[in-house]
Scaffold this motif. Structure first.
Motif, PDB file in Angstrom:
ATOM      1  N   LEU A 199      15.082  14.118  11.894  1.00  0.00           N
ATOM      2  CA  LEU A 199      14.088  14.383  13.116  1.00  0.00           C
ATOM      3  C   LEU A 199      12.872  14.286  12.753  1.00  0.00           C
ATOM      4  N   ASN A 200      12.166  13.474  13.457  1.00  0.00           N
ATOM      5  CA  ASN A 200      10.553  13.046  13.428  1.00  0.00           C
ATOM      6  C   ASN A 200      10.132  12.806  15.006  1.00  0.00           C
ATOM      7  N   ASN A 201       8.744  12.408  14.942  1.00  0.00           N
ATOM      8  CA  ASN A 201       8.325  12.109  16.400  1.00  0.00           C
ATOM      9  C   ASN A 201       8.871  11.003  16.928  1.00  0.00           C
ATOM     10  N   GLY A 202       9.443   9.856  16.371  1.00  0.00           N
ATOM     11  CA  GLY A 202       9.989   8.693  16.991  1.00  0.00           C
ATOM     12  C   GLY A 202      11.495   9.026  17.206  1.00  0.00           C
ATOM     13  N   SER A 203      12.081   9.805  16.547  1.00  0.00           N
ATOM     14  CA  SER A 203      13.640   9.947  16.954  1.00  0.00           C
ATOM     15  C   SER A 203      13.807  11.287  17.845  1.00  0.00           C
ATOM     16  N   VAL A 204      12.741  12.183  18.184  1.00  0.00           N
ATOM     17  CA  VAL A 204      13.306  13.405  18.699  1.00  0.00           C
ATOM     18  C   VAL A 204      13.588  13.225  20.155  1.00  0.00           C
ATOM     19  N   LEU A 205      13.260  12.294  20.704  1.00  0.00           N
ATOM     20  CA  LEU A 205      13.394  11.854  22.205  1.00  0.00           C
ATOM     21  C   LEU A 205      14.836  11.493  22.339  1.00  0.00           C
ATOM     22  N   ASP A 206      15.155  10.476  21.259  1.00  0.00           N
ATOM     23  CA  ASP A 206      16.762  10.181  21.216  1.00  0.00           C
ATOM     24  C   ASP A 206      17.432  11.227  20.927  1.00  0.00           C
ATOM     25  N   TYR A 207      16.985  12.235  20.058  1.00  0.00           N
ATOM     26  CA  TYR A 207      17.980  13.521  19.997  1.00  0.00           C
ATOM     27  C   TYR A 207      18.084  14.155  21.135  1.00  0.00           C
ATOM     28  N   PHE A 208      17.200  14.286  21.883  1.00  0.00           N
ATOM     29  CA  PHE A 208      17.030  15.099  22.941  1.00  0.00           C
ATOM     30  C   PHE A 208      17.795  14.446  24.196  1.00  0.00           C
ATOM     31  N   SER A 209      18.008  13.163  24.238  1.00  0.00           N
ATOM     32  CA  SER A 209      18.890  12.387  25.210  1.00  0.00           C
ATOM     33  C   SER A 209      20.309  12.382  24.751  1.00  0.00           C
ATOM     34  N   GLU A 210      21.014  13.097  23.880  1.00  0.00           N
ATOM     35  CA  GLU A 210      22.317  13.159  23.610  1.00  0.00           C
ATOM     36  C   GLU A 210      23.241  13.551  24.900  1.00  0.00           C
ATOM     37  N   ARG A 211      24.371  12.901  25.278  1.00  0.00           N
ATOM     38  CA  ARG A 211      24.896  13.158  26.255  1.00  0.00           C
ATOM     39  C   ARG A 211      25.519  14.562  26.354  1.00  0.00           C
ATOM     40  N   SER A 212      25.730  15.273  25.205  1.00  0.00           N
ATOM     41  CA  SER A 212      26.147  16.828  25.057  1.00  0.00           C
ATOM     42  C   SER A 212      25.012  17.607  25.374  1.00  0.00           C
ATOM     43  N   ASN A 213      23.851  17.038  25.409  1.00  0.00           N
ATOM     44  CA  ASN A 213      22.754  18.071  25.531  1.00  0.00           C
ATOM     45  C   ASN A 213      22.717  18.616  27.031  1.00  0.00           C
ATOM     46  N   PRO A 214      22.953  20.078  27.278  1.00  0.00           N
ATOM     47  CA  PRO A 214      22.977  20.459  28.643  1.00  0.00           C
ATOM     48  C   PRO A 214      21.551  20.279  29.464  1.00  0.00           C
ATOM     49  N   PHE A 215      20.443  20.185  28.624  1.00  0.00           N
ATOM     50  CA  PHE A 215      19.086  20.190  29.080  1.00  0.00           C
ATOM     51  C   PHE A 215      18.876  19.092  29.645  1.00  0.00           C
ATOM     52  N   TYR A 216      19.603  17.976  29.204  1.00  0.00           N
ATOM     53  CA  TYR A 216      18.917  16.455  29.564  1.00  0.00           C
ATOM     54  C   TYR A 216      19.384  16.150  30.772  1.00  0.00           C
ATOM     55  N   ASP A 217      18.806  15.613  31.532  1.00  0.00           N
ATOM     56  CA  ASP A 217      18.999  14.847  33.280  1.00  0.00           C
ATOM     57  C   ASP A 217      19.325  13.160  32.805  1.00  0.00           C
ATOM     58  N   ARG A 218      20.514  12.908  32.955  1.00  0.00           N
ATOM     59  CA  ARG A 218      20.969  11.507  32.969  1.00  0.00           C
ATOM     60  C   ARG A 218      20.251  10.794  33.822  1.00  0.00           C
ATOM     61  N   THR A 219      19.913  11.281  35.035  1.00  0.00           N
ATOM     62  CA  THR A 219      19.246  10.522  36.131  1.00  0.00           C
ATOM     63  C   THR A 219      17.857  10.204  36.070  1.00  0.00           C
ATOM     64  N   CYS A 220      17.129  10.697  34.812  1.00  0.00           N
ATOM     65  CA  CYS A 220      15.735  10.423  34.702  1.00  0.00           C
ATOM     66  C   CYS A 220      15.302   9.103  34.286  1.00  0.00           C
ATOM     67  N   ASN A 221      13.927   8.978  34.249  1.00  0.00           N
ATOM     68  CA  ASN A 221      13.449   7.635  34.096  1.00  0.00           C
ATOM     69  C   ASN A 221      13.811   7.082  32.576  1.00  0.00           C
TER      70      ASN A 221
END
Length: 246
Positions: free
Chosen positions: A24-46
């Motif tokens: 985890l770092n500044n460049g990979s944290v958004l990719d980590y957050f966009s995992e499909r199993s993450n319930p906080f992530y909205d897959r219809t986002c930009n």
């Protein structure tokens, strides 16, 4: 379907993927957050559109809709991600904040949720205090209300038991008892009499009674008293005559 059920209470859950924690770092944290199993992530986002088209995150400023940005970073422990609604390149509306601590993602509560939680906690504490206080309350028609605590029972058990003082009788009870005793005395006269305090009681028959005077002697004394009164009145003489003023 699981994500739809979880959305009702996102403040009470967390999500983590242990395989991402070492990188985890500044460049990979958004990719980590966009995992499909993450319930906080909205897959219809930009962010999902940019990721599918293999564009950079700079293109998010030119789009309209829901997006996720890295708001604050303190590697490798703390990352804060914001969900916002973009209306123009310069105008956005914050929707929610998420913080990642040691790889675990939580949703930050809004002000209304914090106040609601604190109020409910305070009300629950007050309600519990009232219920506990009511459990110590006692009532009796003759005594009224009083408090009866558990500590008081232990103290009463530890203290030596003292004799309870008898309550004084009422006036009605004393008068009634005196009347009953007088009635019993008349029906059953005593056979022994204690003339003085501390002396031994003696039978009533042994008490010396003064002889009553004979009725003839009483009459003779009455006659003598009448004669003496008449003699004293005759010795004084007739009253003096006074002259009347005309």
């Amino acid at each position: 379907m699981a994500a739809v059920d979880i959305r009702d209470n996102l403040l009470g859950i967390s999500w983590v993927d242990s395989s991402w924690i070492p990188i985890l770092n500044n460049g990979s944290v958004l990719d980590y957050f966009s995992e499909r199993s993450n319930p906080f992530y909205d897959r219809t986002c930009n962010n999902e559109v940019v990721k599918m088209q293999r564009m950079t995150l700079e293109h998010l400023n030119q789009m309209v809709g829901v997006e996720y940005i890295l708001l604050h970073a303190q590697e490798p422990i703390l990352f804060i991600i914001r969900k916002q609604q973009r209306q123009s390149p310069t105008q956005v509306i914050p929707l929610a904040d998420y913080y990642i601590i040691a790889g675990v993602i939580y949703q930050a509560p809004d002000l209304g949720s914090v106040i609601n939680s604190r109020v409910l906690t305070a009300v629950h504490g007050i309600q519990s205090a009232f219920e506990e206080a009511m459990s110590y309350c006692r009532y009796h028609p003759s005594k009224g209300y009083w408090w009866h605590f558990k500590d008081q029972e232990e103290r009463e058990k530890a203290k030596p038991k003292a004799k309870k003082k008898e309550e004084p009788s009422s006036i009605f009870q004393r008068q009634r008892v005196d009347a009953l005793l007088l009635d019993l005395r008349q029906k059953f006269p005593p056979k022994f009499v204690q003339q003085k305090l501390g002396e031994k009681p003696i039978p009533v028959d042994q008490i010396k009674k003064e002889p009553e005077p004979a009725p003839e002697a009483v009459k003779q004394e009455e006659k003598e008293t009448v004669k003496n009164a008449q003699q004293s009145a005759g010795a004084k003489g007739p009253p003096e005559k006074r002259m009347r003023l005309q």
